[in-house]
Design a protein around this motif. Structure first.
Motif, PDB file in Angstrom:
ATOM      1  N   ALA A   8      -3.074  44.779  52.824  1.00 53.69           N
ATOM      2  CA  ALA A   8      -2.549  45.424  51.616  1.00 53.69           C
ATOM      3  C   ALA A   8      -1.938  44.384  50.680  1.00 53.69           C
ATOM      4  N   LEU A   9      -1.199  43.421  51.234  1.00 55.16           N
ATOM      5  CA  LEU A   9      -0.620  42.353  50.419  1.00 55.16           C
ATOM      6  C   LEU A   9      -1.722  41.490  49.810  1.00 55.16           C
ATOM      7  N   LEU A  10      -2.729  41.156  50.607  1.00 54.66           N
ATOM      8  CA  LEU A  10      -3.873  40.390  50.102  1.00 54.66           C
ATOM      9  C   LEU A  10      -4.516  41.133  48.937  1.00 54.66           C
ATOM     10  N   GLY A  11      -4.769  42.426  49.116  1.00 51.75           N
ATOM     11  CA  GLY A  11      -5.382  43.229  48.065  1.00 51.75           C
ATOM     12  C   GLY A  11      -4.540  43.277  46.806  1.00 51.75           C
ATOM     13  N   ALA A  12      -3.238  43.434  46.975  1.00 52.42           N
ATOM     14  CA  ALA A  12      -2.342  43.485  45.808  1.00 52.42           C
ATOM     15  C   ALA A  12      -2.326  42.153  45.071  1.00 52.42           C
ATOM     16  N   GLN A  13      -2.226  41.059  45.808  1.00 52.17           N
ATOM     17  CA  GLN A  13      -2.181  39.746  45.161  1.00 52.17           C
ATOM     18  C   GLN A  13      -3.502  39.432  44.449  1.00 52.17           C
ATOM     19  N   LEU A  14      -4.613  39.676  45.122  1.00 50.31           N
ATOM     20  CA  LEU A  14      -5.907  39.380  44.498  1.00 50.31           C
ATOM     21  C   LEU A  14      -6.219  40.340  43.358  1.00 50.31           C
ATOM     22  N   SER A  15      -5.792  41.594  43.471  1.00 51.27           N
ATOM     23  CA  SER A  15      -5.980  42.542  42.366  1.00 51.27           C
ATOM     24  C   SER A  15      -5.223  42.073  41.129  1.00 51.27           C
ATOM     25  N   GLY A  16      -4.023  41.542  41.344  1.00 46.86           N
ATOM     26  CA  GLY A  16      -3.254  40.989  40.230  1.00 46.86           C
ATOM     27  C   GLY A  16      -3.969  39.819  39.574  1.00 46.86           C
ATOM     28  N   CYS A  17      -4.556  38.954  40.392  1.00 48.27           N
ATOM     29  CA  CYS A  17      -5.338  37.826  39.854  1.00 48.27           C
ATOM     30  C   CYS A  17      -6.496  38.339  39.008  1.00 48.27           C
ATOM     31  N   LEU A  18      -7.228  39.307  39.553  1.00 49.22           N
ATOM     32  CA  LEU A  18      -8.382  39.846  38.834  1.00 49.22           C
ATOM     33  C   LEU A  18      -7.952  40.551  37.557  1.00 49.22           C
ATOM     34  N   ALA A  19      -6.855  41.292  37.603  1.00 48.67           N
ATOM     35  CA  ALA A  19      -6.375  41.987  36.399  1.00 48.67           C
ATOM     36  C   ALA A  19      -6.049  40.980  35.302  1.00 48.67           C
ATOM     37  N   ALA A  20      -5.375  39.890  35.662  1.00 42.42           N
ATOM     38  CA  ALA A  20      -5.047  38.862  34.670  1.00 42.42           C
ATOM     39  C   ALA A  20      -6.309  38.220  34.104  1.00 42.42           C
ATOM     40  N   ALA A  21      -7.236  37.914  34.972  1.00 37.48           N
ATOM     41  CA  ALA A  21      -8.476  37.282  34.521  1.00 37.48           C
ATOM     42  C   ALA A  21      -9.302  38.228  33.652  1.00 37.48           C
ATOM     43  N   HIS A  22      -9.456  39.453  34.102  1.00 36.59           N
ATOM     44  CA  HIS A  22     -10.258  40.414  33.347  1.00 36.59           C
ATOM     45  C   HIS A  22      -9.633  40.694  31.984  1.00 36.59           C
ATOM     46  N   ALA A  23      -8.306  40.729  31.927  1.00 34.53           N
ATOM     47  CA  ALA A  23      -7.627  40.920  30.632  1.00 34.53           C
ATOM     48  C   ALA A  23      -7.907  39.756  29.687  1.00 34.53           C
ATOM     49  N   ALA A  24      -8.161  38.580  30.260  1.00 30.31           N
ATOM     50  CA  ALA A  24      -8.481  37.396  29.452  1.00 30.31           C
ATOM     51  C   ALA A  24      -9.986  37.250  29.205  1.00 30.31           C
ATOM     52  N   GLY A  25     -10.763  38.235  29.658  1.00 34.74           N
ATOM     53  CA  GLY A  25     -12.210  38.194  29.446  1.00 34.74           C
ATOM     54  C   GLY A  25     -12.960  37.304  30.421  1.00 34.74           C
ATOM     55  N   ILE A  26     -12.376  37.072  31.594  1.00 38.12           N
ATOM     56  CA  ILE A  26     -13.004  36.192  32.586  1.00 38.12           C
ATOM     57  C   ILE A  26     -13.322  36.987  33.843  1.00 38.12           C
ATOM     58  N   CYS A  27     -14.552  36.837  34.316  1.00 46.93           N
ATOM     59  CA  CYS A  27     -14.951  37.356  35.624  1.00 46.93           C
ATOM     60  C   CYS A  27     -15.001  36.182  36.586  1.00 46.93           C
ATOM     61  N   HIS A  28     -14.660  36.421  37.839  1.00 46.67           N
ATOM     62  CA  HIS A  28     -14.769  35.358  38.832  1.00 46.67           C
ATOM     63  C   HIS A  28     -16.235  35.087  39.114  1.00 46.67           C
ATOM     64  N   CYS A  29     -17.008  36.128  39.287  1.00 48.21           N
ATOM     65  CA  CYS A  29     -18.470  36.073  39.463  1.00 48.21           C
ATOM     66  C   CYS A  29     -18.939  35.594  40.822  1.00 48.21           C
ATOM     67  N   GLY A  30     -18.066  35.089  41.651  1.00 40.26           N
ATOM     68  CA  GLY A  30     -18.479  34.601  42.961  1.00 40.26           C
ATOM     69  C   GLY A  30     -17.391  34.771  43.994  1.00 40.26           C
ATOM     70  N   LEU A  31     -16.605  35.819  43.859  1.00 34.80           N
ATOM     71  CA  LEU A  31     -15.458  36.049  44.729  1.00 34.80           C
ATOM     72  C   LEU A  31     -15.917  36.214  46.183  1.00 34.80           C
ATOM     73  N   CYS A  32     -15.345  35.400  47.064  1.00 33.79           N
ATOM     74  CA  CYS A  32     -15.647  35.461  48.490  1.00 33.79           C
ATOM     75  C   CYS A  32     -14.483  34.828  49.246  1.00 33.79           C
ATOM     76  N   PRO A  33     -14.409  34.984  50.570  1.00 35.02           N
ATOM     77  CA  PRO A  33     -13.283  34.434  51.327  1.00 35.02           C
ATOM     78  C   PRO A  33     -13.145  32.911  51.234  1.00 35.02           C
ATOM     79  N   ASP A  34     -14.207  32.207  50.864  1.00 31.82           N
ATOM     80  CA  ASP A  34     -14.110  30.752  50.695  1.00 31.82           C
ATOM     81  C   ASP A  34     -13.187  30.380  49.547  1.00 31.82           C
TER      82      ASP A  34
END
Length: 176
Positions: free
Chosen positions: A69-95
């Motif tokens: 749950a903590l992992l999901g919350a932290q990574l969701s926050g990262c994605l929200a910030a990036a998506h708000a800036a118009g950036i997709c990660h495009c290759g999100l994986c455990p690496d």
């Protein structure tokens, strides 16, 4: 020469994505400091002390529900910030998820893979984290990042990826 023009276009796209990524500010995104093209393309980014989530999972250490749950919350926050800036990660994986000594998740390699030539994800098992539209050859979207996050959390809890290799092939054929 068309190949030189294509290479120049790829480098320019890479640099533009890296510049956008350098402006991302989030407590769990590894900061991009610089990028360039000498003989090869490079990115200079923050070094986060820790291990990739993939290494932790490969050792057999699954996450508990509260840890996931903590992992999901932290990574969701990262994605929200990036998506708000118009950036997709495009290759999100455990690496690309680094776990620090306090079990905080840091997301790295942000926004760069969109600009690079199509990557061969099958070399390292990253295809298991691609969205169905990416598997079918389509472009990554915000939804692709969210799908990938769900696949990461699934693996962190179960030790398995959502689909077997055969399942991935069926999924890609279905969506192509």
């Amino acid at each position: 020469d068309p190949k030189l023009a294509e290479e120049e276009q790829r480098k320019n796209a890479f640099l533009a994505e890296a510049r956008k990524a350098a402006h991302l500010a989030h407590p769990h995104i590894a900061q991009v400091y610089d990028a360039g093209c000498d003989n090869d393309i490079f990115v200079v980014s923050q070094v986060v002390q820790g291990d990739a989530l993939s290494k932790r999972l490969a050792s057999g250490r699954l996450l508990t529900v509260p840890e996931a749950a903590l992992l999901g919350a932290q990574l969701s926050g990262c994605l929200a910030a990036a998506h708000a800036a118009g950036i997709c990660h495009c290759g999100l994986c455990p690496d690309w998820v680094i776990m620090d000594s306090q079990d905080n998740a840091w997301l790295s390699n942000f926004g760069i893979s969109r600009a690079l030539e199509k990557m061969n994800y099958s070399d390292e098992g990253r295809e298991h984290f691609l969205s169905p539209e990416q598997l079918a050859g389509g472009k990554a979207t915000v939804g692709s990042d969210i799908y990938s996050l769900g696949a990461i959390i699934f693996q962190a809890l179960t030790g398995k990826t959502p689909y077997s290799d055969e399942g991935l092939q069926m999924l890609a054929r279905r969506d192509s």
